[in-house]
Design an enzyme around this catalytic site. Structure first.
Site, short mmCIF file in Angstrom:
data_model
loop_
_atom_site.label_atom_id
_atom_site.label_comp_id
_atom_site.label_asym_id
_atom_site.label_seq_id
_atom_site.Cartn_x
_atom_site.Cartn_y
_atom_site.Cartn_z
N ASP A 23 0.85 -1.19 0.00
CA ASP A 23 0.00 0.00 0.00
C ASP A 23 0.88 1.24 0.00
O ASP A 23 1.68 1.43 0.91
CB ASP A 23 -0.87 -0.06 1.27
CG ASP A 23 -1.80 1.12 1.40
OD1 ASP A 23 -2.00 1.84 0.41
OD2 ASP A 23 -2.33 1.31 2.53
N ASP A 27 -4.20 3.81 2.68
CA ASP A 27 -5.65 3.60 2.86
C ASP A 27 -5.98 2.16 3.24
O ASP A 27 -7.14 1.76 3.30
CB ASP A 27 -6.43 4.01 1.59
CG ASP A 27 -6.10 3.13 0.39
OD1 ASP A 27 -5.20 2.25 0.51
OD2 ASP A 27 -6.72 3.30 -0.68
N ASP A 31 -1.90 -1.09 -3.83
CA ASP A 31 -2.14 -0.34 -5.06
C ASP A 31 -0.96 -0.49 -6.03
O ASP A 31 0.05 -1.12 -5.70
CB ASP A 31 -2.41 1.14 -4.74
CG ASP A 31 -1.39 1.69 -3.74
OD1 ASP A 31 -0.19 1.38 -3.91
OD2 ASP A 31 -1.79 2.39 -2.79
N ASP A 100 -4.81 -9.56 -15.79
CA ASP A 100 -6.01 -10.38 -15.80
C ASP A 100 -6.99 -9.82 -16.82
O ASP A 100 -7.13 -8.60 -16.95
CB ASP A 100 -6.66 -10.36 -14.40
CG ASP A 100 -6.95 -11.75 -13.87
OD1 ASP A 100 -7.74 -12.46 -14.52
OD2 ASP A 100 -6.39 -12.12 -12.83
N ASP A 204 -9.53 -15.13 -17.31
CA ASP A 204 -10.41 -15.63 -16.25
C ASP A 204 -11.49 -16.56 -16.84
O ASP A 204 -12.13 -16.21 -17.84
CB ASP A 204 -11.08 -14.41 -15.60
CG ASP A 204 -11.83 -14.75 -14.34
OD1 ASP A 204 -11.20 -15.20 -13.37
OD2 ASP A 204 -13.07 -14.56 -14.32
N GLU A 259 -7.38 -19.68 -17.40
CA GLU A 259 -7.96 -20.41 -16.28
C GLU A 259 -9.09 -21.26 -16.87
O GLU A 259 -10.16 -20.74 -17.22
CB GLU A 259 -8.53 -19.44 -15.24
CG GLU A 259 -9.05 -20.21 -14.03
CD GLU A 259 -10.03 -19.43 -13.18
OE1 GLU A 259 -10.16 -19.74 -11.99
OE2 GLU A 259 -10.69 -18.51 -13.71
N HIS A 321 -5.18 -17.00 -5.27
CA HIS A 321 -6.07 -16.16 -4.45
C HIS A 321 -7.45 -16.78 -4.23
O HIS A 321 -8.31 -16.16 -3.63
CB HIS A 321 -6.21 -14.80 -5.14
CG HIS A 321 -6.92 -14.93 -6.46
ND1 HIS A 321 -6.38 -15.63 -7.53
CD2 HIS A 321 -8.13 -14.50 -6.89
CE1 HIS A 321 -7.22 -15.62 -8.54
NE2 HIS A 321 -8.29 -14.94 -8.18
N ASP A 322 -7.67 -17.98 -4.75
CA ASP A 322 -8.99 -18.61 -4.64
C ASP A 322 -9.02 -19.80 -3.69
O ASP A 322 -10.08 -20.40 -3.51
CB ASP A 322 -9.43 -19.12 -6.03
CG ASP A 322 -9.83 -18.00 -6.97
OD1 ASP A 322 -10.27 -16.95 -6.48
OD2 ASP A 322 -9.70 -18.17 -8.19
C1 NOJ Z 1 -11.81 -16.98 -11.18
C2 NOJ Z 1 -11.08 -16.01 -10.33
O1 NOJ Z 1 -9.80 -16.52 -10.04
C3 NOJ Z 1 -11.92 -15.80 -9.09
O2 NOJ Z 1 -11.25 -15.04 -8.12
C4 NOJ Z 1 -13.21 -15.14 -9.50
O3 NOJ Z 1 -14.05 -15.06 -8.38
C5 NOJ Z 1 -13.92 -15.93 -10.59
N1 NOJ Z 1 -13.04 -16.39 -11.62
C6 NOJ Z 1 -14.98 -15.09 -11.25
O4 NOJ Z 1 -14.38 -14.10 -12.04
#
Ligand code: NOJ
Length: 540
Positions: A23, A27, A31, A100, A204, A259, A321-322
């Site tokens: 950051d 905030d 960023d 992305d 994505d 993905e 991140h998922d």
């Molecule tokens: C895959 C992304 O990695 C995820 O974070 C997102 O929620 C879904 N696609 C929908 O875009």
């Protein structure tokens, strides 16, 4: 001879989740300027390429995967000028940058959807997927949205009485790629960022941009699985060929990493086409694999079996991140095995270290998720601080940069960043681990430098070795160069003598330890025994 290997086959990618990386303006949300300020650290680590998760304008229902303007930076992250400065500095530092691209759905606040929802005759109505109400008031089919598995992938628009499709949140309506206007608008988005100098895209849920026009029910045996994990139709392949041609027309070997979140590696492999669709696709089974030699052997076999015949180049990923971070997942393995918490903390780091050796030495392109080089665990998210509809906050916790009370995230008034820090941030932070040559951070750095140095690891042939149960071994060879990698997935030391392997000369015989996951014996002759959860890279 001119080297025609595209850079992305040999590069190590580093995924940046901008909200949680660094950051610059206090905030509490990371960023673009924060990323720019830390490029030196990534160069020190030895990373080749960055993947930036979305930083576009967004209402943040899905933290940026709900885009309301594909060609602008959300003010939370900075400006287009900040992006230009970031990419210029990254390129000057020798780093590639991919961004992305979210082509399956927009935000419901995107001007296209705002227009579409204004009425059935609006210009953009056909850019989204609409169906009439059914007589009994149920959704048009049985598709299930991601995140909330009890929720249909449809929302009723009360005004028109029609339903719109969303494979994710209600605020993420699916675009209809059968509509020519959508295709050209999304191609324009690609051109916008390519013209700004990006080296490619992470696409994505790219397998979802084609849908069966009849929108048939999912079969009962899989009903309940989100439709996004089942959607696999032929028309998508033509769309990918068009995207590939567009991207390949730019100089510099730009790349599209898709993905393709489908359940079988065979199915994912088809999205490479005949070398004319995706350049790379994420290979997710290792990200879910238990810390067991057999589980990894199966992932490797499936990858080699599906990709090699097509000449497709694999990718490897441990975390993103998922999903829960891999060290957190390996902690759970330990809990299953009944270890006590103290042992688990040590063992899960040992496993994460050994996994890093796999990531960097298997044949293919590795993707590192920010923070795995620190051996981070997921943050514990207290009730009331959870913000993600998909329950993924833990792996998205801010990176602790130092051991101070704010860990490098000074927020006015002492309020912390947008999510709590991961566990042990006082000691497990970037500055502390950089000072400690025995740390996991230095292991990542040594691995990246070894990879850079050793052609056999970057593009050598791959061959599984005969090893005792609980140990995975493979050789990487190019010409006369040979590396052997041995990984002990068990909690006990294992001897690789000829009694255990049945071979006259066991794996690793007569070789030298170039690198070990725990730093032991580096530079020494391999003694034939692997420590608990230890991985070694051997050379002659
Ligand atoms: C895959 C992304 O990695 C995820 O974070 C997102 O929620 C879904 N696609 C929908 O875009």
């Amino acid at each position: 001879m001119v080297d025609s290997t595209p850079w992305w086959r040999e590069a190590v990618f580093y995924q940046i989740y901008p909200r949680s990386f660094a950051d610059s303006d206090g905030d509490g949300v990371g960023d673009l300027a924060g990323i720019r300020a830390h490029l030196d650290d990534l160069v020190w680590l030895g990373i080749d390429a960055l993947w930036l998760s979305p930083f576009y304008r967004s209402p943040m229902v899905d933290f940026g995967y709900d885009v309301s303007d594909y060609c602008d930076v959300d003010p939370l992250f900075g400006t287009l000028e900040d992006f230009d400065s970031l990419i210029a500095d990254a390129h000057a530092a020798g780093l590639k940058v991919i961004v992305d691209w979210v082509p399956n759905h927009t935000s419901d606040r995107h001007p296209w959807f705002v227009d579409a929802v204004s009425g059935p005759d609006s210009a953009h109505r056909s850019w989204y997927v609409w169906r009439d109400a059914t007589p009994d008031g149920s959704p048009p089919n049985n598709w299930v949205a991601a995140f909330d598995l009890s929720a249909p992938a449809w929302t009723l628009d009360e005004r028109s009485g029609q339903w719109y499709l969303h494979l994710f949140e209600e605020g993420q309506p699916d675009l209809d790629w059968d509509e020519g206007g959508v295709v050209s608008a999304m191609h324009d988005v690609l051109r916008f960022w390519l013209d700004r100098g990006v080296d490619g895209f992470r696409a994505d849920v790219i397998h979802c941009i084609g849908k069966d026009p009849a929108l048939p029910d999912d079969p009962p045996e899989v009903a309940g699985i989100p439709h996004s994990a089942l959607n696999d139709v032929p028309v998508t392949h033509q769309r990918l060929r068009d995207i590939r041609s567009l991207v390949d027309a730019y100089p510099g070997d730009r790349v599209v990493v898709g993905e393709v979140y489908l359940l079988s590696t065979e199915a994912v492999a088809t999205y490479y086409g005949d070398g004319d669709e995706l350049h790379l696709a994420f290979n997710f089974p290792p990200l879910y694999a238990r810390w067991e030699a057999e589980a990894w052997r199966q992932c490797i076999d499936a990858t080699v079996g599906a990709l090699d015949p097509r000449g497709a180049w694999p990718t490897w990923v441990l975390s993103n991140h998922d999903n829960p971070r891999h060290r957190t997942r390996y902690d759970r393995t330990a809990a299953r095995l009944g270890e006590d918490a103290g042992t688990t903390a040590v063992r899960s780091e040992a496993r994460a270290r050994a996994a890093a050796v796999l990531l960097m030495t298997l044949r293919g392109t590795p993707f590192v998720y920010q923070g795995e080089e620190l051996g981070l665990l997921d943050a514990a998210i207290p009730p009331g601080r959870a913000v993600d509809p998909g329950g993924r906050d833990g792996c998205r916790a801010p990176l602790p940069w130092d051991g101070s009370s704010d860990h490098g995230w000074p927020v006015a008034g002492g309020a912390g960043p947008w999510l709590p820090f991961p566990p042990d941030a006082e000691s497990r932070n970037y500055a502390a681990l950089r000072r400690d040559p025995a740390s996991i951070l230095h292991l990542y750095r040594r691995l990246l430098s070894l990879r850079r140095d050793e052609p056999a690891l970057r593009h050598g042939r791959f061959e599984l070795l005969d090893t005792p149960a609980g140990v995975l071994g493979y050789a990487r060879t190019v010409g006369a160069r040979r590396c052997e990698v041995l990984v002990n997935f068990t909690a006990e030391a294992v001897a690789l003598d000829h009694h255990s392997t049945g071979l006259p000369s066991p794996a690793g015989a007569g070789m030298t330890v170039s690198l070990s996951s725990d730093g032991r014996d580096q530079g020494a002759a391999f003694g034939g025994t692997l420590g608990a959860d230890q991985a070694v890279v051997l050379r002659h």
